[in-house]
Scaffold this active site. Sequence first.
Site, PDB file in Angstrom:
ATOM      1  N   HIS A   5       0.791  -1.239   0.000  1.00 55.49           N
ATOM      2  CA  HIS A   5       0.000   0.000   0.000  1.00 55.49           C
ATOM      3  C   HIS A   5       0.817   1.280   0.000  1.00 55.49           C
ATOM      4  O   HIS A   5       0.258   2.372  -0.018  1.00 55.49           O
ATOM      5  CB  HIS A   5      -0.954   0.000   1.208  1.00 55.49           C
ATOM      6  CG  HIS A   5      -1.749  -1.254   1.307  1.00 55.49           C
ATOM      7  ND1 HIS A   5      -1.377  -2.310   2.099  1.00 55.49           N
ATOM      8  CD2 HIS A   5      -2.882  -1.637   0.662  1.00 55.49           C
ATOM      9  CE1 HIS A   5      -2.250  -3.294   1.959  1.00 55.49           C
ATOM     10  NE2 HIS A   5      -3.160  -2.923   1.093  1.00 55.49           N
ATOM     11  N   GLY A  21      -6.836  11.780   8.446  1.00 61.50           N
ATOM     12  CA  GLY A  21      -7.595  10.724   7.766  1.00 61.50           C
ATOM     13  C   GLY A  21      -7.643  10.968   6.266  1.00 61.50           C
ATOM     14  O   GLY A  21      -7.532  10.045   5.448  1.00 61.50           O
ATOM     15  N   ARG A  25      -6.231  16.510   3.175  1.00 64.11           N
ATOM     16  CA  ARG A  25      -5.683  17.252   4.319  1.00 64.11           C
ATOM     17  C   ARG A  25      -4.162  17.057   4.371  1.00 64.11           C
ATOM     18  O   ARG A  25      -3.426  17.974   4.726  1.00 64.11           O
ATOM     19  CB  ARG A  25      -6.339  16.861   5.636  1.00 64.11           C
ATOM     20  CG  ARG A  25      -6.159  17.955   6.684  1.00 64.11           C
ATOM     21  CD  ARG A  25      -6.906  17.712   7.975  1.00 64.11           C
ATOM     22  NE  ARG A  25      -8.321  17.555   7.769  1.00 64.11           N
ATOM     23  CZ  ARG A  25      -9.124  16.884   8.586  1.00 64.11           C
ATOM     24  NH1 ARG A  25      -8.635  16.309   9.674  1.00 64.11           N
ATOM     25  NH2 ARG A  25     -10.405  16.784   8.328  1.00 64.11           N
ATOM     26  N   ARG A  44      -3.496   4.361  -4.358  1.00 67.85           N
ATOM     27  CA  ARG A  44      -4.905   4.589  -3.966  1.00 67.85           C
ATOM     28  C   ARG A  44      -5.206   6.053  -3.634  1.00 67.85           C
ATOM     29  O   ARG A  44      -6.150   6.340  -2.872  1.00 67.85           O
ATOM     30  CB  ARG A  44      -5.289   3.736  -2.741  1.00 67.85           C
ATOM     31  CG  ARG A  44      -5.353   2.269  -3.064  1.00 67.85           C
ATOM     32  CD  ARG A  44      -5.601   1.448  -1.823  1.00 67.85           C
ATOM     33  NE  ARG A  44      -5.644   0.052  -2.197  1.00 67.85           N
ATOM     34  CZ  ARG A  44      -6.760  -0.683  -2.201  1.00 67.85           C
ATOM     35  NH1 ARG A  44      -7.898  -0.178  -1.805  1.00 67.85           N
ATOM     36  NH2 ARG A  44      -6.713  -1.936  -2.572  1.00 67.85           N
ATOM     37  N   ARG A  88      -1.668  10.842  14.950  1.00 76.01           N
ATOM     38  CA  ARG A  88      -2.910  11.037  14.208  1.00 76.01           C
ATOM     39  C   ARG A  88      -3.404  12.447  14.462  1.00 76.01           C
ATOM     40  O   ARG A  88      -3.409  12.924  15.604  1.00 76.01           O
ATOM     41  CB  ARG A  88      -3.942   9.991  14.653  1.00 76.01           C
ATOM     42  CG  ARG A  88      -5.348  10.312  14.256  1.00 76.01           C
ATOM     43  CD  ARG A  88      -6.283   9.139  14.358  1.00 76.01           C
ATOM     44  NE  ARG A  88      -7.654   9.585  14.554  1.00 76.01           N
ATOM     45  CZ  ARG A  88      -8.398  10.201  13.627  1.00 76.01           C
ATOM     46  NH1 ARG A  88      -7.905  10.428  12.419  1.00 76.01           N
ATOM     47  NH2 ARG A  88      -9.633  10.584  13.898  1.00 76.01           N
ATOM     48  N   GLY A  90      -6.817  14.232  13.630  1.00 85.29           N
ATOM     49  CA  GLY A  90      -8.116  13.949  13.032  1.00 85.29           C
ATOM     50  C   GLY A  90      -9.216  14.835  13.575  1.00 85.29           C
ATOM     51  O   GLY A  90      -8.993  15.764  14.340  1.00 85.29           O
ATOM     52  N   SER A  91     -10.425  14.496  13.155  1.00 84.60           N
ATOM     53  CA  SER A  91     -11.598  15.201  13.683  1.00 84.60           C
ATOM     54  C   SER A  91     -12.355  14.240  14.594  1.00 84.60           C
ATOM     55  O   SER A  91     -12.159  13.022  14.548  1.00 84.60           O
ATOM     56  CB  SER A  91     -12.494  15.679  12.542  1.00 84.60           C
ATOM     57  OG  SER A  91     -12.917  14.578  11.783  1.00 84.60           O
ATOM     58  N   GLU A 181     -14.096   9.166  17.683  1.00 81.64           N
ATOM     59  CA  GLU A 181     -13.462   9.143  16.354  1.00 81.64           C
ATOM     60  C   GLU A 181     -13.362   7.674  15.976  1.00 81.64           C
ATOM     61  O   GLU A 181     -13.982   6.842  16.630  1.00 81.64           O
ATOM     62  CB  GLU A 181     -12.121   9.896  16.346  1.00 81.64           C
ATOM     63  CG  GLU A 181     -11.142   9.479  17.415  1.00 81.64           C
ATOM     64  CD  GLU A 181     -10.373   8.228  17.110  1.00 81.64           C
ATOM     65  OE1 GLU A 181      -9.508   8.279  16.222  1.00 81.64           O
ATOM     66  OE2 GLU A 181     -10.568   7.187  17.797  1.00 81.64           O
ATOM     67  N   MET A 182     -12.581   7.318  14.952  1.00 83.25           N
ATOM     68  CA  MET A 182     -12.682   5.951  14.463  1.00 83.25           C
ATOM     69  C   MET A 182     -11.333   5.263  14.182  1.00 83.25           C
ATOM     70  O   MET A 182     -11.297   4.262  13.474  1.00 83.25           O
ATOM     71  CB  MET A 182     -13.539   5.938  13.184  1.00 83.25           C
ATOM     72  CG  MET A 182     -14.892   6.611  13.390  1.00 83.25           C
ATOM     73  SD  MET A 182     -16.003   6.461  12.005  1.00 83.25           S
ATOM     74  CE  MET A 182     -16.471   4.748  12.129  1.00 83.25           C
ATOM     75  N   GLU A 183     -10.245   5.789  14.729  1.00 85.07           N
ATOM     76  CA  GLU A 183      -8.934   5.230  14.353  1.00 85.07           C
ATOM     77  C   GLU A 183      -7.955   4.982  15.501  1.00 85.07           C
ATOM     78  O   GLU A 183      -7.077   4.114  15.384  1.00 85.07           O
ATOM     79  CB  GLU A 183      -8.231   6.167  13.338  1.00 85.07           C
ATOM     80  CG  GLU A 183      -8.852   6.224  11.962  1.00 85.07           C
ATOM     81  CD  GLU A 183     -10.035   7.187  11.860  1.00 85.07           C
ATOM     82  OE1 GLU A 183     -10.216   8.005  12.806  1.00 85.07           O
ATOM     83  OE2 GLU A 183     -10.786   7.111  10.888  1.00 85.07           O
ATOM     84  N   SER A 205     -15.181  18.503  15.342  1.00 85.89           N
ATOM     85  CA  SER A 205     -15.855  18.898  14.102  1.00 85.89           C
ATOM     86  C   SER A 205     -17.372  18.901  14.270  1.00 85.89           C
ATOM     87  O   SER A 205     -18.093  19.474  13.456  1.00 85.89           O
ATOM     88  CB  SER A 205     -15.485  17.947  12.962  1.00 85.89           C
ATOM     89  OG  SER A 205     -15.925  16.632  13.267  1.00 85.89           O
ATOM     90  N   ASP A 206     -17.859  18.243  15.311  1.00 87.25           N
ATOM     91  CA  ASP A 206     -19.301  18.242  15.581  1.00 87.25           C
ATOM     92  C   ASP A 206     -19.508  17.897  17.050  1.00 87.25           C
ATOM     93  O   ASP A 206     -18.618  17.353  17.686  1.00 87.25           O
ATOM     94  CB  ASP A 206     -20.049  17.266  14.663  1.00 87.25           C
ATOM     95  CG  ASP A 206     -19.418  15.889  14.607  1.00 87.25           C
ATOM     96  OD1 ASP A 206     -18.394  15.732  13.921  1.00 87.25           O
ATOM     97  OD2 ASP A 206     -19.921  14.990  15.288  1.00 87.25           O
ATOM     98  N   ARG A 219     -13.822  21.897   7.573  1.00 87.70           N
ATOM     99  CA  ARG A 219     -13.082  20.814   8.191  1.00 87.70           C
ATOM    100  C   ARG A 219     -11.729  20.623   7.523  1.00 87.70           C
ATOM    101  O   ARG A 219     -10.742  20.345   8.160  1.00 87.70           O
ATOM    102  CB  ARG A 219     -13.897  19.522   8.044  1.00 87.70           C
ATOM    103  CG  ARG A 219     -14.041  18.796   9.332  1.00 87.70           C
ATOM    104  CD  ARG A 219     -14.926  17.621   9.184  1.00 87.70           C
ATOM    105  NE  ARG A 219     -16.334  17.994   9.122  1.00 87.70           N
ATOM    106  CZ  ARG A 219     -17.309  17.119   9.086  1.00 87.70           C
ATOM    107  NH1 ARG A 219     -17.063  15.845   9.065  1.00 87.70           N
ATOM    108  NH2 ARG A 219     -18.550  17.531   9.051  1.00 87.70           N
TER     109      ARG A 219
END
Length: 235
Positions: A5, A21, A25, A44, A88, A90-91, A181-183, A205-206, A219
Site C-alpha cells: 500500500h 484521515g 488534508r 490509492r 494522528r 483527526g476530527s 473518532e474511528m482510528e 468537528s461536531d 473541516r
Amino acid sequence: MSTPHIEALDGQIAKTVLMPGDPLRAKFIADNFLENVVKFNNVRNVFGYTGTYKGKTISVMASGMGMPSIGIYSYELYKFYDVENIIRIGSCGAYDAELKLYDVLLADAAWSESSYALTQNGEKASTLYPSKDLNEKLMVIAKDLDIPVTSGTIHSSDVFYRENFAQFSDIRDQHGCIAVEMESFALFHNANILGKNAACLLTVSDNLVTAEVTSATERQNAFTKMMDIALGMAE
Ligand code: HPA
C-alpha cells in the site's frame, strides 16, 4: 522497498509521521506548511509527503477512515519504513456539551468495542493507551503556542451511523469518553505490538449533544491549531 500500500523508497519517510484521515488534508499540510516537499506515496490516492518545517524533517500521510485502514498504513510505516512516531491528527464528535467546535483534544486513552486488537493478536483490552512521552511533548508544544488542549479518553468507534444514535450517551457515561473518532484504538495497538510510539490529536468537528457541526470545507482547512502543535514534533 515498497509494501502493498506504500510505494516510498527506503529513507524517504521521516521518523515522525503526521496522519490525517483525509488525503486532501495531507496535501493541504504539505502545500501550506512544509518546504522542500517530496511526495512519496500515490497508491490509492493516499498521498504521503516528506518535507521540512522550520528546517526540521517530518512526513505527513493519510490514514483513510476507520481502524482497518489506519491499521494497514500504520503497520506498514512502523514495520517496513522504520517510522518511530505516528501522530494522528483527526476530527472527532464531542460527547460533552462544554466542548466547542474547533477545540483541540489529546487522547490519553482510547476505549473501543472494536475487535481490531483481539483479531490482530488476541489482545483482549478494550482500553489502549498512547505514548506518554509523545503526549508530554505535544502538551509542552501546545503550551508554548498558547493553544488550550483538553485531554481525556476517546471513544474509538467502528460505526459512524449507529442505528441507535442515543447509545452514545451510554458509552460516554460508562467509559468516561469525551469524544468519538474511528482510528486511535488500532493505531495505539499497532504502536504497542511493534514497540513504537503513537499519539492522537483531535479537533472537534461536531458535537453530538448540541448538534453543532462544521462543513466539509471548513473541516479541510480550519484545523490549523492542531497542525501547528503536531508540526512542532518535526526533528
Ligand atoms: N463519529 C465518529 N467519528 C467522528 C465523528 C462522529 O460523530 N465526528 C468526527 N469523527
